[in-house]
Design a protein around this motif. Sequence first.
Motif, PDB file in Angstrom:
ATOM      1  N   GLY A 143       0.822  -1.204   0.000  1.00 24.17           N
ATOM      2  CA  GLY A 143       0.000   0.000   0.000  1.00 24.17           C
ATOM      3  C   GLY A 143       0.851   1.247   0.000  1.00 24.17           C
ATOM      4  N   TYR A 148       1.717   3.840   2.187  1.00 29.60           N
ATOM      5  CA  TYR A 148       1.613   4.062   3.632  1.00 29.60           C
ATOM      6  C   TYR A 148       2.411   5.260   4.125  1.00 29.60           C
ATOM      7  N   PRO A 181       2.589   1.463  -4.685  1.00 28.05           N
ATOM      8  CA  PRO A 181       2.849   1.339  -3.244  1.00 28.05           C
ATOM      9  C   PRO A 181       4.272   1.738  -2.854  1.00 28.05           C
TER      10      PRO A 181
END
Lengths: 165, 539
Positions: free
Chosen positions: B364, B366, B375
């Motif tokens: 992801g 993040y 990601p």
Amino acid sequence: MKQTCDYTIGQTTFLVTLRTLIGWHFLYEGMVKLTNPDWSSAGYLLDSRGFMSGFFHSLTYKASVLHTVDFLNEWGLILIGLGLILGLFTRFSTFAGILLLALYYLSHPPFPGFTFSVPSEGSYLIVNKTLIELAALLVLYVFPTRIGLDAVFQVWWKSRKRAVK
Amino acid sequence: MEEKAKNMNRGEEQKKETPRAEEPTNSDKKVNRRAVLKGLATVPVLGVFAWGYYKKRHMDRVLKQVIRDELGMEYAPPIMSTAPASGRQLRLGVIGYGHRGPQLMKAAGFVHPSWIDSARSAAEKNPMDKRYQEFMEQDDLNIVINGICDVFDIHAGEQMAAAANLKRQGSEGKPAYPVKRYRTYKELMAADDIDAVIIAAPDHWHAPMTIEAARNGKHVYCEKPMTWTVPETFMVREEVKKSGIVFQLGHQGRQTESYIKAKEAVEKNLLGKINLIEVTTNRNSPNGAWVYAIHPKASPKNIDWKQFIGQAPWHDFDLKRFFRWRCWWDYSTGLSGDLFTHEYDAMNQILGLGIPQYASGSGGIYYYKDGRTVPDVQQEVFEYPDRNLSLLYSATLASDKDRGKVVMGHDGWMEVGGTLNVYADRESDRYRDLIKSGKIDPSLPIYSYSPGRKNLDAVTTATEKYFAGRGLLYTYRGGKRVDTTHLHIQEWLEAIRKGTQPSCNINRGFEEAITNHMGVMALREGRRVEWDPDKEVII
């Protein structure tokens, strides 16, 4: 420095023992480095911290300088070691040992705030084993003994002088 | 002893009192004997030392020999060709001069004069900075760059100046070599005075450019990843094979000595049954997360935006997308394409993995909430049931924790990077007796290979450190540090001259691309994907 008073047997024995042990340590350190083709002082020098770190780092800049440092270190350790064990050129060997240890100490001073990537086997604050070994050599410097090859040379030198006369 | 010392003193006094004595008296002889005995008192210590030293050396040697015999590994560096360029001069074209383009051109022997100026002055200020010296000592590959192409005018100008700098001069020189700037890659590929091309354009351009080059009979050195989509992977393979050009994919790790030694360790079965491989990416800087600087003078006026977009989905002019294209699926395959492919190729080189049967992935965005679509934390797992092993890739762009490439087997494990360390497993069958007898200590490497050990490395940036630690930046030839990309280009040029195949050829490239796409598909589609080797499709 001349021995100005007579030591007891114990004093002489332990002074000579101390000198021999330090000599052994020097000699083995030198032999290990000399016989390891991959050994170089580069990593150690680059890991230096403290007010003299610039000097120690600069020794690694040129390959020719570094090779000289490596050579002097290897043979310095071996010759000092032999000198201390045999009591040969003892004063000079002791002095050279003090100088070498002072350089080791100053390159990696165990002062608060400095961390080194070369791991140490103990915990040290300002005083480490290098400094203690240095102090021990200072003791030997001011308390010389008559045990060693220097004494043989002295006798030989005196008898030679007498023979000449 | 005290008494003896007194006697000696007395003896000396006597000598002083009788200076005219020509022959030594009995007392003198006694004193001399005593002095000699005292003088030689510590000599036996040297004997003990010599005995102890011999014993220890002998033990160490025997121990080493036992391990050497058991492992059968060579400790000498692998023999690899570093022969200077021979044969005809090759004429190159280079496409792309953004991030990787200048590095590739430098590895080929061409830099902008301003680079010489700054590297030279950096070396004067800091003697540890060897970039200038290393570049000047880098082998001449016997090539010229006749054509360049970049869609950004300023980069194209810089690229021309670098290509013309044949003599590696600073701004004091007058590069006079005529280099032509091509507006499109197709024009460059069609040029008669170009034999081979280096492709350093964004990822979504790798395949179209390689195909065009192959159709024009130009040899190709292409940056990784080989392709951006699955269908073009097949097309690239077909066109390259059909044309017979020499194709080299830009996985310069192929030249790393420690990888070559790691391959030998696997071949000699040091690790036993290998069941898990863990490869990683850890970076923690904007540069490492592809947040590259945006050129202050860049604008729609000096960027051919339409050409940049190419086959990618249309998007209005956007400087971030132009300079940081790796952050979008529209032009790249994210962490997998940029960094996993290097890790994969290293393992493919060492273990001959080929294409996995299954892939799954997760991850992801993040940390970098900057509008990117790929990601910044990602995991991919590849299964090789026929080899009974898994390949795990784990990556983050927001932590600098150093994790190496680890290959785990029943008898041992190894960590590969710039160096190679092989350890025996405590529960190993193969090493059980040696561990039991104390000849092998599982906490210490049974085999350690550190190329160019006596040399000093001055790696200047965090990203460089990342690459150097992974053996991607430098390797050693004859104890001298060499840029792996230089060796990789050199190998490609020699293959062109000799008509041979380079190490990261089209077959290795195909395996890299399919594996990469399987990982990306698994991640983006949230499912386990499978490779059908007979039909050559990803299911």
